[in-house]
Scaffold this motif. Structure first.
Motif, PDB file in Angstrom:
ATOM      1  N   LEU A 156      -2.747  10.676   3.083  1.00 33.31           N
ATOM      2  CA  LEU A 156      -2.900   9.559   4.024  1.00 33.31           C
ATOM      3  C   LEU A 156      -3.111  10.133   5.421  1.00 33.31           C
ATOM      4  O   LEU A 156      -2.284  10.896   5.914  1.00 33.31           O
ATOM      5  CB  LEU A 156      -1.660   8.664   3.994  1.00 33.31           C
ATOM      6  CG  LEU A 156      -1.314   8.003   2.651  1.00 33.31           C
ATOM      7  CD1 LEU A 156      -0.094   7.109   2.807  1.00 33.31           C
ATOM      8  CD2 LEU A 156      -2.485   7.208   2.100  1.00 33.31           C
ATOM      9  N   SER A 157      -4.204   9.759   6.049  1.00 39.29           N
ATOM     10  CA  SER A 157      -4.550  10.342   7.352  1.00 39.29           C
ATOM     11  C   SER A 157      -3.558   9.925   8.434  1.00 39.29           C
ATOM     12  O   SER A 157      -3.086   8.780   8.470  1.00 39.29           O
ATOM     13  CB  SER A 157      -5.965   9.917   7.754  1.00 39.29           C
ATOM     14  OG  SER A 157      -6.018   8.531   8.002  1.00 39.29           O
ATOM     15  N   ASP A 158      -3.280  10.866   9.316  1.00 42.89           N
ATOM     16  CA  ASP A 158      -2.368  10.591  10.434  1.00 42.89           C
ATOM     17  C   ASP A 158      -2.993   9.623  11.431  1.00 42.89           C
ATOM     18  O   ASP A 158      -2.275   8.966  12.189  1.00 42.89           O
ATOM     19  CB  ASP A 158      -2.005  11.902  11.144  1.00 42.89           C
ATOM     20  CG  ASP A 158      -1.113  12.788  10.288  1.00 42.89           C
ATOM     21  OD1 ASP A 158      -0.447  12.244   9.378  1.00 42.89           O
ATOM     22  OD2 ASP A 158      -1.075  14.012  10.529  1.00 42.89           O
ATOM     23  N   GLU A 159      -4.322   9.533  11.449  1.00 40.09           N
ATOM     24  CA  GLU A 159      -4.997   8.628  12.395  1.00 40.09           C
ATOM     25  C   GLU A 159      -4.774   7.167  12.044  1.00 40.09           C
ATOM     26  O   GLU A 159      -4.941   6.282  12.884  1.00 40.09           O
ATOM     27  CB  GLU A 159      -6.506   8.909  12.419  1.00 40.09           C
ATOM     28  CG  GLU A 159      -6.901  10.236  13.034  1.00 40.09           C
ATOM     29  CD  GLU A 159      -6.711  11.398  12.075  1.00 40.09           C
ATOM     30  OE1 GLU A 159      -6.435  11.131  10.870  1.00 40.09           O
ATOM     31  OE2 GLU A 159      -6.800  12.557  12.511  1.00 40.09           O
ATOM     32  N   VAL A 160      -4.381   6.890  10.794  1.00 43.64           N
ATOM     33  CA  VAL A 160      -4.156   5.508  10.359  1.00 43.64           C
ATOM     34  C   VAL A 160      -2.703   5.276   9.962  1.00 43.64           C
ATOM     35  O   VAL A 160      -2.108   4.251  10.319  1.00 43.64           O
ATOM     36  CB  VAL A 160      -5.077   5.156   9.167  1.00 43.64           C
ATOM     37  CG1 VAL A 160      -4.752   3.763   8.622  1.00 43.64           C
ATOM     38  CG2 VAL A 160      -6.537   5.217   9.584  1.00 43.64           C
ATOM     39  N   VAL A 192      -7.900   3.500  -0.205  1.00 37.23           N
ATOM     40  CA  VAL A 192      -7.368   4.314   0.897  1.00 37.23           C
ATOM     41  C   VAL A 192      -8.490   4.781   1.811  1.00 37.23           C
ATOM     42  O   VAL A 192      -8.421   4.664   3.031  1.00 37.23           O
ATOM     43  CB  VAL A 192      -6.578   5.524   0.349  1.00 37.23           C
ATOM     44  CG1 VAL A 192      -6.122   6.424   1.505  1.00 37.23           C
ATOM     45  CG2 VAL A 192      -5.384   5.060  -0.461  1.00 37.23           C
ATOM     46  N   GLY A 193      -9.561   5.319   1.215  1.00 36.94           N
ATOM     47  CA  GLY A 193     -10.700   5.779   2.002  1.00 36.94           C
ATOM     48  C   GLY A 193     -11.383   4.647   2.745  1.00 36.94           C
ATOM     49  O   GLY A 193     -11.834   4.814   3.882  1.00 36.94           O
ATOM     50  N   THR A 205       1.646   2.424   9.626  1.00 36.08           N
ATOM     51  CA  THR A 205       2.525   3.550   9.958  1.00 36.08           C
ATOM     52  C   THR A 205       3.978   3.211   9.674  1.00 36.08           C
ATOM     53  O   THR A 205       4.732   4.033   9.137  1.00 36.08           O
ATOM     54  CB  THR A 205       2.356   3.930  11.449  1.00 36.08           C
ATOM     55  OG1 THR A 205       1.017   4.392  11.665  1.00 36.08           O
ATOM     56  CG2 THR A 205       3.335   5.032  11.843  1.00 36.08           C
ATOM     57  N   LYS A 224      -3.007  -0.272  12.269  1.00 37.57           N
ATOM     58  CA  LYS A 224      -2.559   1.111  12.111  1.00 37.57           C
ATOM     59  C   LYS A 224      -1.046   1.218  12.325  1.00 37.57           C
ATOM     60  O   LYS A 224      -0.356   1.947  11.613  1.00 37.57           O
ATOM     61  CB  LYS A 224      -3.283   2.023  13.103  1.00 37.57           C
ATOM     62  CG  LYS A 224      -4.759   2.223  12.821  1.00 37.57           C
ATOM     63  CD  LYS A 224      -5.402   3.087  13.903  1.00 37.57           C
ATOM     64  CE  LYS A 224      -6.894   3.248  13.699  1.00 37.57           C
ATOM     65  NZ  LYS A 224      -7.508   4.069  14.778  1.00 37.57           N
ATOM     66  N   ASP A 282      -9.362   3.778   5.797  1.00 38.34           N
ATOM     67  CA  ASP A 282      -9.587   4.801   6.822  1.00 38.34           C
ATOM     68  C   ASP A 282     -10.902   4.550   7.567  1.00 38.34           C
ATOM     69  O   ASP A 282     -10.953   4.581   8.805  1.00 38.34           O
ATOM     70  CB  ASP A 282      -9.629   6.199   6.195  1.00 38.34           C
ATOM     71  CG  ASP A 282      -8.239   6.760   5.939  1.00 38.34           C
ATOM     72  OD1 ASP A 282      -7.277   6.215   6.520  1.00 38.34           O
ATOM     73  OD2 ASP A 282      -8.109   7.724   5.166  1.00 38.34           O
ATOM     74  N   ASN A 283     -11.967   4.302   6.812  1.00 39.32           N
ATOM     75  CA  ASN A 283     -13.282   4.075   7.435  1.00 39.32           C
ATOM     76  C   ASN A 283     -13.284   2.806   8.272  1.00 39.32           C
ATOM     77  O   ASN A 283     -13.858   2.751   9.357  1.00 39.32           O
ATOM     78  CB  ASN A 283     -14.359   3.983   6.357  1.00 39.32           C
ATOM     79  CG  ASN A 283     -14.582   5.305   5.642  1.00 39.32           C
ATOM     80  OD1 ASN A 283     -14.320   6.366   6.201  1.00 39.32           O
ATOM     81  ND2 ASN A 283     -15.052   5.243   4.405  1.00 39.32           N
ATOM     82  N   ASN A 289     -11.115   3.370  11.556  1.00 42.86           N
ATOM     83  CA  ASN A 289     -11.509   4.481  12.428  1.00 42.86           C
ATOM     84  C   ASN A 289     -12.926   4.362  12.960  1.00 42.86           C
ATOM     85  O   ASN A 289     -13.328   5.146  13.822  1.00 42.86           O
ATOM     86  CB  ASN A 289     -11.377   5.821  11.682  1.00 42.86           C
ATOM     87  CG  ASN A 289      -9.936   6.281  11.590  1.00 42.86           C
ATOM     88  OD1 ASN A 289      -9.154   6.080  12.508  1.00 42.86           O
ATOM     89  ND2 ASN A 289      -9.585   6.889  10.464  1.00 42.86           N
TER      90      ASN A 289
END
Length: 211
Positions: free
Chosen positions: A19-23, A200-201, A115, A111, A204-205, A208
């Motif tokens: 899981l990306s930290d940006e999201v 999940v992807g 988080t 986001k 993210d897209n 972001n």
């Protein structure tokens, strides 16, 4: 953050998703969450409330008694707000409760909500799956396999799947949405967020692309 991927039957796949930290790992912004939830709830309101004012009441416009000499207060016609059946003063009228919220503020709120779920270990990743037909018992079996039968859950699909959505429609405390429908209110309102692996992807897209 890495989370294990499980099958919808509850068995482990031996794989993990990052899981990306940006999201899922930002510094949460509570004010953005408050604005987005307020906007979401305001947009649900129909705003069709209406009461009649004195000019809209059916009735005679004749003065009901003479102005002076009765010992009582002055009175106009029967449509006066002081009388039973009269018009209402400053009553509700149809209106639109929605208000504009900047897209980047919405993204920040989503986001932040994701988080919080990640910090609370309230996110589960399920391998992509399909239902051959729309049956509620299949969805109930899914929840039991994941040990979420007694929790309020939000399942996020990568794309619309009629069989899965119909299967979960009549189950209390359960909601099924697609990745492009994810919103702050639904995420925070659920005890457990269940993400299908392919979603999940897409999340993210989605969150972001305006960063």
């Amino acid at each position: 953050m890495n989370l294990a991927v499980v099958k919808y039957t509850g068995e482990s796949t031996g794989r993990k998703v990052d899981l990306s930290d940006e999201v899922f790992g930002i510094e949460p912004n509570d004010h953005a969450i408050w604005l987005d939830v307020k906007s979401f709830l305001a947009n649900q309101r129909q705003g069709t409330h209406k009461s009649k004012e004195r000019n809209e009441i059916a009735g005679s416009s004749k003065k009901i008694k003479k102005q002076k000499g009765t010992g009582g207060a002055r009175a106009g016609n029967i449509k006066n707000p002081q009388f039973k059946g009269g018009g209402r003063v400053f009553g509700p009228v149809p209106r639109d409760y929605s208000f504009k919220l900047n897209k980047k503020v919405k993204d920040l709120a989503r986001k932040s909500a994701l988080t919080y779920k990640a910090k609370d270990n309230s996110i589960a990743i399920v391998e992509d799956f399909k239902f051959e037909s729309a049956k509620t018992k299949q969805y109930v079996s899914l929840l039991k396999s994941l040990s979420f039968a007694d929790k309020k859950t939000l399942l996020v699909l990568p794309a619309s799947d009629k069989n899965v959505q119909l299967s979960g429609r009549n189950i209390p405390n359960t909601k099924v949405i697609t990745a492009d429908q994810i919103n702050t209110y639904d995420v925070l309102n659920a005890d457990q967020l269940v993400l299908v692996e392919s979603s999940v992807g897409k999340i993210d897209n989605l969150l972001n692309k305006r960063s």
